[in-house]
Design an enzyme around this catalytic site. Structure first.
Site, PDB file in Angstrom:
ATOM      1  N   LYS A  53     -35.565   3.779 -21.688  1.00 45.03           N
ATOM      2  CA  LYS A  53     -35.192   4.625 -20.541  1.00 45.03           C
ATOM      3  C   LYS A  53     -35.165   3.790 -19.258  1.00 45.03           C
ATOM      4  O   LYS A  53     -34.240   3.890 -18.458  1.00 45.03           O
ATOM      5  CB  LYS A  53     -36.168   5.805 -20.413  1.00 45.03           C
ATOM      6  CG  LYS A  53     -35.959   6.852 -21.502  1.00 45.03           C
ATOM      7  CD  LYS A  53     -37.047   7.918 -21.551  1.00 45.03           C
ATOM      8  CE  LYS A  53     -36.827   8.835 -22.755  1.00 45.03           C
ATOM      9  NZ  LYS A  53     -37.856   9.861 -22.923  1.00 45.03           N
ATOM     10  N   GLN A  97     -43.660  11.053 -20.801  1.00 43.61           N
ATOM     11  CA  GLN A  97     -43.291  10.881 -22.203  1.00 43.61           C
ATOM     12  C   GLN A  97     -44.251  11.665 -23.099  1.00 43.61           C
ATOM     13  O   GLN A  97     -45.468  11.585 -22.945  1.00 43.61           O
ATOM     14  CB  GLN A  97     -43.298   9.379 -22.560  1.00 43.61           C
ATOM     15  CG  GLN A  97     -42.755   9.066 -23.942  1.00 43.61           C
ATOM     16  CD  GLN A  97     -41.278   9.385 -24.116  1.00 43.61           C
ATOM     17  OE1 GLN A  97     -40.504   9.322 -23.170  1.00 43.61           O
ATOM     18  NE2 GLN A  97     -40.884   9.747 -25.322  1.00 43.61           N
ATOM     19  N   ASP A 120     -36.071  16.076 -17.496  1.00 41.98           N
ATOM     20  CA  ASP A 120     -36.143  16.351 -18.938  1.00 41.98           C
ATOM     21  C   ASP A 120     -35.722  17.790 -19.229  1.00 41.98           C
ATOM     22  O   ASP A 120     -35.410  18.138 -20.368  1.00 41.98           O
ATOM     23  CB  ASP A 120     -37.587  16.168 -19.432  1.00 41.98           C
ATOM     24  CG  ASP A 120     -37.784  14.896 -20.242  1.00 41.98           C
ATOM     25  OD1 ASP A 120     -36.806  14.407 -20.827  1.00 41.98           O
ATOM     26  OD2 ASP A 120     -38.933  14.409 -20.281  1.00 41.98           O
TER      27      ASP A 120
HETATM   28  N1  GUN Z   1     -40.709  12.740 -26.657  1.00 44.17           N
HETATM   29  C1  GUN Z   1     -39.725  12.857 -27.570  1.00 44.17           C
HETATM   30  N2  GUN Z   1     -38.562  13.158 -26.961  1.00 44.17           N
HETATM   31  C2  GUN Z   1     -38.818  13.234 -25.644  1.00 44.17           C
HETATM   32  C3  GUN Z   1     -38.013  13.494 -24.506  1.00 44.17           C
HETATM   33  O1  GUN Z   1     -36.806  13.735 -24.579  1.00 44.17           O
HETATM   34  N3  GUN Z   1     -38.667  13.473 -23.303  1.00 44.17           N
HETATM   35  C4  GUN Z   1     -39.979  13.213 -23.194  1.00 44.17           C
HETATM   36  N4  GUN Z   1     -40.518  13.234 -21.982  1.00 44.17           N
HETATM   37  N5  GUN Z   1     -40.750  12.967 -24.231  1.00 44.17           N
HETATM   38  C5  GUN Z   1     -40.168  12.971 -25.451  1.00 44.17           C
END
Ligand code: GUN
Length: 288
Positions: A53, A97, A120
């Site tokens: 990311k 995350q 998100d």
């Molecule tokens: N863990 C698995 N997928 C995601 C996501 O799209 N965003 C976040 N913040 N955590 C995750």
């Protein structure tokens, strides 16, 4: 019939090019898009996701901030960081995350992110807006799937769509987005009695269960569009999806591979939400 692949890498590259152009325009106007990412603990998969990311942000000309905390960090420390980032006008997106260590209540953490910076799309307010068909930050993975379907002009209105999985991150928002576009949506999950009965009727199947090679060709309607959201390690140690690709591609018309399918689109839509948030910040600044 042998299915054609929907190339997530190619589509992601195309969308990211446009986002990098918009980021440059915003930066020139004094608002460089900025994403802050919080990682708690040492989960190796989470560390890779966060690294990807941050790298994607930098490649697109965004500013990115990364905050890593040990697995035993006190929740107040993370809440303190979130309050700081919420108050920082130069930060447009905040992401924690998941999963989080057991001392955290994930819902409480997601709710502590300002809905205006919730790129998100996991905050209850944004989820509620999505459910009502109102403007929101869309969760990145299902939004990426919608982009993939649209890139191939897959008819959604009136289509029979089956979503396998009911998570807040993928299954539920995916169902809502397909519904909003006029699909007849069935959500299947681990308690569904006869999964194949449902999937065999589907023009569009989205598999998001987290079980390797779970959806096989005999469960798919000939000519269906098959979207694989899964990322699993197969018995051979290789990355594989929730769909048994070899058998499914003999039946489907379009299919997403793993890797190189939905995965690259998830990060792309995170960048899109961050650009959108930066644009809103610029518009707000101009309107005062
Ligand atoms: N863990 C698995 N997928 C995601 C996501 O799209 N965003 C976040 N913040 N955590 C995750």
């Amino acid at each position: 019939m042998t299915a054609r692949n929907i190339d997530g890498n190619a589509l992601a590259a195309q969308v990211r090019e446009e986002l990098a152009r918009r980021a440059a325009e915003l930066t020139a106007a004094g608002v460089q898009p900025c994403l802050a990412v919080i990682l708690v603990g040492e989960d190796p998969a989470s560390a890779v996701y966060v690294r990807n990311k941050v790298a994607a942000c930098e490649k697109a000309g965004f500013r990115s901030l990364r905050f890593a905390f040990p697995a035993d960090v006190a929740p107040e420390v993370v809440f303190g960081k979130l309050a700081e980032l919420n108050a920082d006008a130069s930060v447009h997106g905040i992401l924690v995350q998941l999963p989080l260590p057991p001392q955290f209540d994930a819902d409480q953490v997601l709710e502590a992110i300002s809905p205006e910076k919730d790129v998100d799309g996991f905050h209850a307010e944004n989820f509620g807006l999505l459910l009502q068909g109102r403007k929101s930050f869309y969760p990145c993975t299902p939004w990426g799937v919608m982009k993939m379907l649209d890139s191939e002009n897959v008819p959604i209105k009136g289509a029979e769509a089956v979503v396998i999985g009911r998570s807040n991150i993928v299954g539920k928002p995916m169902a809502v987005m397909l519904l909003a576009r006029g699909a007849t949506v069935t959500v299947c999950h681990s308690q569904t009695k006869d999964l194949a009965f449902h999937t065999r009727r589907a023009d569009i199947v989205v598999a998001a269960v987290g079980r390797a090679n779970f959806l096989t060709g005999d469960m798919i309607k000939p000519g269906a569009v098959v979207i694989d959201v899964g990322i699993n390690r197969g018995a051979d140690g290789k990355l594989c999806g929730d769909v048994d690709f070899a058998s499914a591609r003999e039946v489907a018309s379009l299919i997403t591979p793993v890797p190189g399918g939905v995965g690259p689109m998830t990060i792309t839509m995170l960048l899109a939400n961050t650009v959108e948030s930066a644009q809103r910040a610029l518009d707000a600044r101009r309107s005062v």
